[in-house]
Design a protein around this motif. Sequence first.
Motif, PDB file in Angstrom:
ATOM      1  N   LEU A   1       4.360   1.165  -4.510  1.00 18.99           N
ATOM      2  CA  LEU A   1       4.010   0.189  -3.474  1.00 18.99           C
ATOM      3  C   LEU A   1       2.722   0.583  -2.746  1.00 18.99           C
ATOM      4  O   LEU A   1       1.876  -0.268  -2.432  1.00 18.99           O
TER       5      LEU A   1
ATOM      6  N   PHE B   1       0.422  -1.894  -0.200  1.00 18.65           N
ATOM      7  CA  PHE B   1       1.332  -1.987   0.930  1.00 18.65           C
ATOM      8  C   PHE B   1       1.136  -0.780   1.859  1.00 18.65           C
ATOM      9  O   PHE B   1       0.835   0.326   1.392  1.00 18.65           O
TER      10      PHE B   1
ATOM     11  N   VAL C   1       3.267   1.784   3.511  1.00 15.02           N
ATOM     12  CA  VAL C   1       4.610   2.225   3.172  1.00 15.02           C
ATOM     13  C   VAL C   1       5.095   3.246   4.193  1.00 15.02           C
ATOM     14  O   VAL C   1       4.391   4.214   4.494  1.00 15.02           O
TER      15      VAL C   1
ATOM     16  N   THR D   1       8.008  -1.639   4.316  1.00 14.57           N
ATOM     17  CA  THR D   1       6.567  -1.771   4.101  1.00 14.57           C
ATOM     18  C   THR D   1       5.996  -2.785   5.082  1.00 14.57           C
ATOM     19  O   THR D   1       6.724  -3.623   5.617  1.00 14.57           O
TER      20      THR D   1
ATOM     21  N   VAL E   1       7.494  -2.668  -9.945  1.00 15.00           N
ATOM     22  CA  VAL E   1       6.166  -2.233  -9.511  1.00 15.00           C
ATOM     23  C   VAL E   1       5.088  -2.884 -10.374  1.00 15.00           C
ATOM     24  O   VAL E   1       4.052  -3.338  -9.856  1.00 15.00           O
TER      25      VAL E   1
ATOM     26  N   LEU F   1       4.697  -6.360  -9.194  1.00 11.89           N
ATOM     27  CA  LEU F   1       4.069  -6.417  -7.873  1.00 11.89           C
ATOM     28  C   LEU F   1       2.584  -6.120  -7.929  1.00 11.89           C
ATOM     29  O   LEU F   1       1.820  -6.537  -7.043  1.00 11.89           O
TER      30      LEU F   1
END
Length: 391
Positions: free
Chosen positions: A303, A308, A310, A321, A378, A381
């Motif tokens: 992330l 992001f 995190v 996040t 992931v 994303l």
Amino acid sequence: MPSNPLVPRLQGLGTTIFAEMSALALETGSINLGQGFPDVDGPDVIKQAAVDAIWSGRNQYPPGIGVPELRHAIVDHQRRFYGIELDADTEVLVTAGATEAIAAAMLAMVDTGDEVIALEPYYDSYVASIVMAGGVRVPVTLRAPDFRLDVDRLRAAVSSRTRLILLNSPHNPTGSVLTRSELAAVAAVAIEHDLIVVTDEVYEHLVYDGEHIPIATLPGMWERTLTISSAGKTFAMTGWKIGWATGPAALVAACRTTKQFLTYVSGAPMQPAIAVGLALGDSFYTMLASDLRRKRDVLCSGLADIGFSVFKPAGTYFVTTDVRPLGYDDGVAFCRDLPKRVGVVAIPHSVFYDNVDVGRSLVRFAFCKRDEVLIEAVARLRELSASGGHA
């Protein structure tokens, strides 16, 4: 008949965000990193014990307080891990998951107009339970990036109407684990104002940094603390709904009074199976935390690489996040867009706050999934950064 037969104080509850996002996951075929359930079952020895219990005829009403072997296993667990001594007959109550234990405790100990201090963001059943009891919740907010307890705000939250502190550590959704000094501050407030503490410790074995300290072990706290936990998270059996409440006989009896009129009893063949689980060796508990720590790190790293902000959790199943670096100001909008954009489901933090603005840009992902699922999530994303964030 009125257009909405639900009583006014409950009309704000509606459908849980978990139901909404899980339905969206099914509709879009998305990877569900929203609701906190593992995608593999727990130990075979526990499942086999439940099968054996079914075939041996343990399918009728169990005792109202729970089957003897589970109550004694809970006693052994509390002694083994925390040095807490319990009476299995008067200081242990088996419930339909921690959710029922929390609801039963609020219904038993909170009267109309009583104030309940709770750590915000709070798990949604806390809100519902306090409302159903006629209580008034008073938030003490844990704020990003570290989500630490503000002791001054805790002290300021107490009024003449305060009845109870509802605690949660390890904390869902932030993953914060209260330190000994933070717990000591809570204890000092509870003792000074003669408050009951109800503590939700379902993630007690899912701690990756620091340690889990039951507040009941602090000086002066045993007699005023009801401790709640559950088998669901520890043994990856969330659908079994086997939980428990422990503490001094008076608090357990109060909880039992209301619990008996909620489900009465539940999970007859699963109760002895969970007793088998609680007796598993130290290696099980060590490996559980180690495995989830690794999964946490896989998801947090992925992330962060995507963009992001995190906030690495010290415990639980969840990582929080901030989605603003990806061009979103609103976590709800982000979570509703995410399944259609990249095929992943998450949960917005703002639904866990009274002060929605504090958590508006925060989003929670669950990492209690198989490695290949986390890796695929992931990868999906990453399309967010490739497309430049907000579409």
